[in-house]
Every structure is written in C-alpha cells, then in structure tokens.
Design a protein around this motif. Structure first.
Motif, mmCIF file in Angstrom:
data_model
loop_
_atom_site.group_PDB
_atom_site.id
_atom_site.type_symbol
_atom_site.label_atom_id
_atom_site.label_comp_id
_atom_site.label_asym_id
_atom_site.label_seq_id
_atom_site.Cartn_x
_atom_site.Cartn_y
_atom_site.Cartn_z
ATOM 1 N N THR A 123 -1.834 -0.452 0.620
ATOM 2 C CA THR A 123 -3.273 -0.145 0.629
ATOM 3 C C THR A 123 -4.106 -1.397 0.392
ATOM 4 O OG1 THR A 123 -2.701 1.972 -0.396
ATOM 5 C CG2 THR A 123 -5.033 1.388 -0.360
ATOM 6 N N THR A 124 -3.628 -2.268 -0.467
ATOM 7 C CA THR A 124 -4.378 -3.486 -0.769
ATOM 8 C C THR A 124 -4.609 -4.282 0.513
ATOM 9 O OG1 THR A 124 -3.350 -3.534 -2.951
ATOM 10 C CG2 THR A 124 -4.404 -5.568 -2.213
ATOM 11 N N GLU A 125 -3.551 -4.503 1.269
ATOM 12 C CA GLU A 125 -3.704 -5.250 2.521
ATOM 13 C C GLU A 125 -4.638 -4.499 3.486
ATOM 14 O OE1 GLU A 125 -0.122 -6.883 4.398
ATOM 15 O OE2 GLU A 125 -0.900 -6.192 6.312
ATOM 16 N N VAL A 228 -12.236 4.771 3.082
ATOM 17 C CA VAL A 228 -11.573 5.644 2.109
ATOM 18 C C VAL A 228 -10.280 5.001 1.599
ATOM 19 C CG1 VAL A 228 -10.545 7.924 1.721
ATOM 20 C CG2 VAL A 228 -12.553 7.699 3.204
ATOM 21 N N ASP A 229 -10.152 4.985 0.268
ATOM 22 C CA ASP A 229 -8.915 4.530 -0.359
ATOM 23 C C ASP A 229 -8.006 5.757 -0.507
ATOM 24 O OD1 ASP A 229 -6.870 3.848 -2.073
ATOM 25 O OD2 ASP A 229 -8.115 2.604 -3.376
ATOM 26 N N GLY A 230 -7.028 5.829 0.384
ATOM 27 C CA GLY A 230 -6.149 6.998 0.397
ATOM 28 C C GLY A 230 -4.788 6.716 -0.201
ATOM 29 N N ALA A 251 -3.816 3.448 3.187
ATOM 30 C CA ALA A 251 -2.888 4.151 2.276
ATOM 31 C C ALA A 251 -1.590 3.361 2.129
ATOM 32 C CB ALA A 251 -2.589 5.560 2.794
ATOM 33 N N SER A 252 -0.889 3.640 1.053
ATOM 34 C CA SER A 252 0.443 3.061 0.831
ATOM 35 C C SER A 252 1.474 4.128 1.134
ATOM 36 C CB SER A 252 0.595 2.615 -0.627
ATOM 37 O OG SER A 252 -0.344 1.606 -0.931
ATOM 38 N N LEU A 253 2.530 3.742 1.820
ATOM 39 C CA LEU A 253 3.548 4.730 2.172
ATOM 40 C C LEU A 253 4.672 4.787 1.138
ATOM 41 C CD1 LEU A 253 3.685 3.958 6.006
ATOM 42 C CD2 LEU A 253 2.240 5.614 4.795
ATOM 43 N N HIS A 254 4.699 3.763 0.252
ATOM 44 C CA HIS A 254 5.738 3.770 -0.802
ATOM 45 C C HIS A 254 5.317 4.644 -1.976
ATOM 46 C CE1 HIS A 254 3.475 -0.197 -1.107
ATOM 47 N NE2 HIS A 254 2.947 0.546 -2.040
ATOM 48 N N LYS A 255 4.139 5.248 -1.889
ATOM 49 C CA LYS A 255 3.752 6.188 -2.939
ATOM 50 C C LYS A 255 4.245 7.586 -2.529
ATOM 51 C CE LYS A 255 -0.116 3.478 -4.746
ATOM 52 N NZ LYS A 255 0.378 3.099 -6.082
ATOM 53 N N TRP A 256 3.385 8.393 -1.908
ATOM 54 C CA TRP A 256 3.751 9.801 -1.741
ATOM 55 C C TRP A 256 4.600 10.093 -0.506
ATOM 56 C CZ3 TRP A 256 3.706 12.674 -5.854
ATOM 57 C CH2 TRP A 256 2.953 12.219 -6.932
HETATM 58 C C1 LIG Z 1 -6.325 4.179 -5.686
HETATM 59 C C2 LIG Z 1 -5.434 3.020 -5.366
HETATM 60 N N1 LIG Z 1 -5.809 2.167 -4.422
HETATM 61 C C3 LIG Z 1 -5.050 1.110 -4.082
HETATM 62 C C4 LIG Z 1 -3.851 0.871 -4.698
HETATM 63 C C5 LIG Z 1 -3.044 -0.312 -4.271
HETATM 64 O O1 LIG Z 1 -1.840 0.106 -3.745
HETATM 65 P P1 LIG Z 1 -0.778 -1.007 -3.322
HETATM 66 O O2 LIG Z 1 -0.426 -1.742 -4.571
HETATM 67 O O3 LIG Z 1 0.355 -0.230 -2.767
HETATM 68 O O4 LIG Z 1 -1.455 -1.874 -2.359
HETATM 69 C C6 LIG Z 1 -3.408 1.731 -5.692
HETATM 70 C C7 LIG Z 1 -2.137 1.488 -6.374
HETATM 71 O O5 LIG Z 1 -1.754 2.143 -7.303
HETATM 72 C C8 LIG Z 1 -4.221 2.838 -6.042
HETATM 73 O O6 LIG Z 1 -3.848 3.684 -6.984
#
Ligand SMILES: Cc1ncc(COP(=O)(O)O)c(C=O)c1O
Length: 419
Positions: A123-125, A228-230, A251-256
């Motif tokens: 998500t950060t990237e 949107v930060d998903g 979104a990050s795929l390594h989360k959910w």
């Molecule tokens: C709401 C939210 N946005 C962004 C991030 C960043 O995710 P990542 O570290 O996978 O880039 C997180 C990580 O916990 C998060 O909770």
C-alpha cells in the motif's frame, strides 16, 4: 467445490492447491448462509488446520500481515525454485505474460479492468505513487485524517515541504452516530483549493470502516479527487473498487488476501492515469497506460506470481464467508467487554462499521504496558497503539482464530481490568 479443489496450472508449472481433507466440510456447508456458518466452529477448525500456528502464544495481531496457509506457502516456495532454475531465461521469456495473467486475475477480484490496475509491493508504494505523482502547486490543499497511516501522512508532509502545498487533517470520532457525521467532517475541511482527499476504507488502529462511497460523492461534487487507503479492506470486506467511485485505491495483498510478503495493488481510474506523473521513467508506455507507473526494475517476480495461489485459497473460502466469520469473531469478544467499568472500546458500536479489527484499552494502563502484560502473563500477542484519540491494544483475529482463544483473551482482559 469438487474434491480436487482449485488445481491450477500456470505457464506449465503445476502449482495446484487442494481442499483435501476439508472437502467434506465444504460440501456440508454448501447452501448455509455465511452469517450462520460464521459461528460453526467445526467448519472453521477445518480452515484453521490449514495453517501452521506457533503454540507459544495466541496470535491476535494479524493486522500487520497475514500468515499464509501451508499450501499457499509451499506453492510460493515452488515458484521461487522455478524462477531460480530458469533464471534469465524465465525473465526474458515467460515473465511478462505470467505477470499479466496475475494482474488480470487481481483485477477480477477487485472488480475493475486490468488496465486500471498494477501490482505493487504494498500500500505504501501504491499510495505514495499517487501522492508523489500529483502535479502539486504552492497553495494546493489535500485533506486527510489524523488516524490515517503514518507513511502516507509523512508523504503528504514531504510534498508540503517540496511544493508548498497544504495538508488539512480532520480527527475521526471513535463511535459516530451516522455516516453524515463522518461525511460532514471531511466536507468541513474542503476549501476551493482542495485537490485530493485521502480516506481509509478501514482505519488500521481502530478497525473503523468509513463510508467511502458517500465521502467520494461529496468530494467529487466539490471537484476534489479521492484516494482510498484500502490496506485493510481488500480481501477482508466484500466490495468492488469501482462501486466506491474513488479515483485511486491502494491495498496490500500480504494482509487480508494472505499473499506472500511484498505484494500490493494500485487502482487508478482510467481517466486519472494520464495526468499522474510516474516516479520512475519508462518510455515504453503511453501517458494513458497505467503500466507507466510500474517500472520498479528487476524484482522478486515470484512474489507477483504466487499471488495466484493466495487468490485460490481466498476464493475457496469465499469473501462473504470470510467477512462474516471475521465480523463474528470481533463481535464475539467485544460484546463481552463493552460496558465494563474500566474497559474502553475504541471501535464503533454499530457492527456494520467494523469487521475483524477492534481496539481496546483499560483505564489507567498504557497500551504498551497492556500489550506487555497480555504477552508475559497470558501468552496473548497484540500490539499497543497510542495515536490520535486511539489508546489501546489492537486486537485482530484471523480465520484460524477460535472462540476458545477469544474466551482466554476476554478472561485475561477482565482479570487485568479488575486487578
Ligand atoms: C491503513 C494502512 N495503510 C497503509 C499501510 C501500509 O501497508 P504496507 O506496509 O503493506 O505498505 C498500513 C499497514 O499496516 C495500514 O494499516
């Protein structure tokens, strides 16, 4: 779902997964509404058996990233080996078509067109690509919340230093009475100079689900784009990105989704692609081609490829069942502690405004100390949060969490609160 489950073959390499011994459970569950299946401990014990859990502690901190089921992990390792064996031959021949296949499948999951989506590392990237890709002018404004993720807030601060744009932060209430309360909060921070509004789909520190579509409608009516930060919502809640009518979604795929570490997505609505500046140069793609944003150089391609296996597992469980189970688990423990004299829930009361994640504090105990006591005295792993108006430990169960584990947690919380 047949007994062979969801065997798939990609580029000649068999990376099949099988439901194996849980196939009868799935057959039995067929036709059971997700809300009823959510409390069927026997069914979820079958899913739990797919994970290799550490016996030393109860893991209630699954918000950072999600442990992979063993079969998904093994498929990932097989891909690492395969790419290593073929080396540059793989990179120069099969790489692009196979990555495109993953991108198309992810777009299907997101409900968008493949040409509006790229695979990123996280998500950060994804979101930083948008924030840094905006053509900021001095005096332009952006709106966001104090409860947003730190990395994005810092990226906006960096643009303020660099271009003289201005950031306006609202503070989200812990227990809103209505969607309008939230929409009005964001509306109040918009001025004629506002160009971009960032909003979390699910706030990571409290689990608060925000009315993203209503916020997007309000912002668009004022000429403001919406990002949107998903990070926590994708593959956790059932939705399609285009239904949110946002301009950008990361979104990050390594989360959910349960993909390997280092996988994410960026969605950019078709008509917003052209104006976004890429961070890395790439002359191969036209300004309106989203792939112009994706030139990050040589990278561990197996992380992209193995997303397929995580999707296989995710789809075998089913998003409706997953969301219902996760919400059930959270409600199961929160309803036992809500109203306790010293216990403070930092997550909305309305069950539709949260899912797996909730945050709880005990009056007079610092969140970090509470997390330490839970681990050292009760063998429960959590994380202490002290950000904005959220003071407590974040509790994030996962598909492998049992209600018996949550009973242990509730008992521990009450013991600490009455000590
Ligand atoms: C709401 C939210 N946005 C962004 C991030 C960043 O995710 P990542 O570290 O996978 O880039 C997180 C990580 O916990 C998060 O909770």
């Amino acid at each position: 779902m047949n007994k062979r489950g969801f065997l798939r073959t990609l580029g000649g390499a068999s990376v099949g997964l099988s439901l194996g011994d849980v196939a009868p459970l799935f057959a039995e569950a067929q036709g059971t509404p997700p809300a009823d299946l959510a409390s069927d401990e026997r069914f979820w014990a079958g899913i739990r058996a797919k994970y290799k859990l550490k016996p030393d502690y109860i893991n209630l901190e699954n918000g950072y990233y999600s442990m992979q089921p063993q079969e998904v992990l093994e498929a990932f390792i097989a891909r690492v080996r395969e790419v290593n064996t073929e080396a540059s031959y793989y990179m120069r021949t099969r790489q692009y078509a196979e990555k495109d296949a993953v991108r198309a499948r992810l777009a299907g999951l997101a409900g968008c067109s493949p040409d509006e989506l790229i695979i990123t590392r996280n998500t950060t990237e994804s979101l930083d690509t948008v924030i840094a890709g905006f053509d900021w002018k001095a005096g332009d404004e952006a709106v966001m919340a104090e409860q947003d993720y730190g990395a994005m807030l810092e990226m906006f601060d960096l643009q303020a230093r660099r271009y003289g744009m201005v950031n306006r932060r609202v503070s989200l209430p812990l227990d809103p009475k209505s969607d309008d309360e939230i929409v009005s909060l964001y509306a109040g921070a918009i001025t004629p100079r506002t160009r971009l509004l960032m909003v979390c789909h699910m706030v990571n520190i409290s689990g608060h689900i925000l009315p993203v579509r209503k916020i997007a409608d309000m912002a668009h009516a004022r000429g403001v784009q919406v990002m949107v930060d998903g990070a926590h919502a994708f593959a956790h809640l059932e939705f399609a990105i285009p239904d949110l009518d946002c301009d950008y979604y990361g979104a990050s795929l390594h989360k959910w989704l349960g993909a390997n570490l280092g996988a994410g997505i960026l969605y950019v609505r078709r008509d917003r692609i052209e104006k976004l500046w890429p961070i890395y140069g790439d002359k191969n793609f036209a300004d309106g081609d989203i792939r112009k944003l994706n030139h990050t150089g040589t990278h561990p391609v197996h992380t992209d490829l193995a997303i397929m296996n995580a999707i296989d597992f995710h789809e075998s469980v089913g998003i409706a069942r997953k969301e219902a189970r996760l919400r059930h688990l959270q409600n199961y423990w929160t309803r036992q502690v809500r109203g306790h004299a010293r216990i403070r829930l930092n997550t909305p009361t309305d069950p539709s405004r949260s899912c797996a994640i909730a945050n709880v504090g005990i009056e007079g105990i610092a969140p970090r100390d509470l997390a330490k006591t839970l681990l050292e005295k009760h063998r429960i792993w959590t994380v202490g949060i002290e950000t904005a108006n959220v003071h407590g430990v974040r509790i994030t169960p996962h598909l492998f969490t049992t209600t018996a584990e949550l009973d242990t947690f509730v008992a521990a919380l009450k013991t600490i609160a009455t000590a």
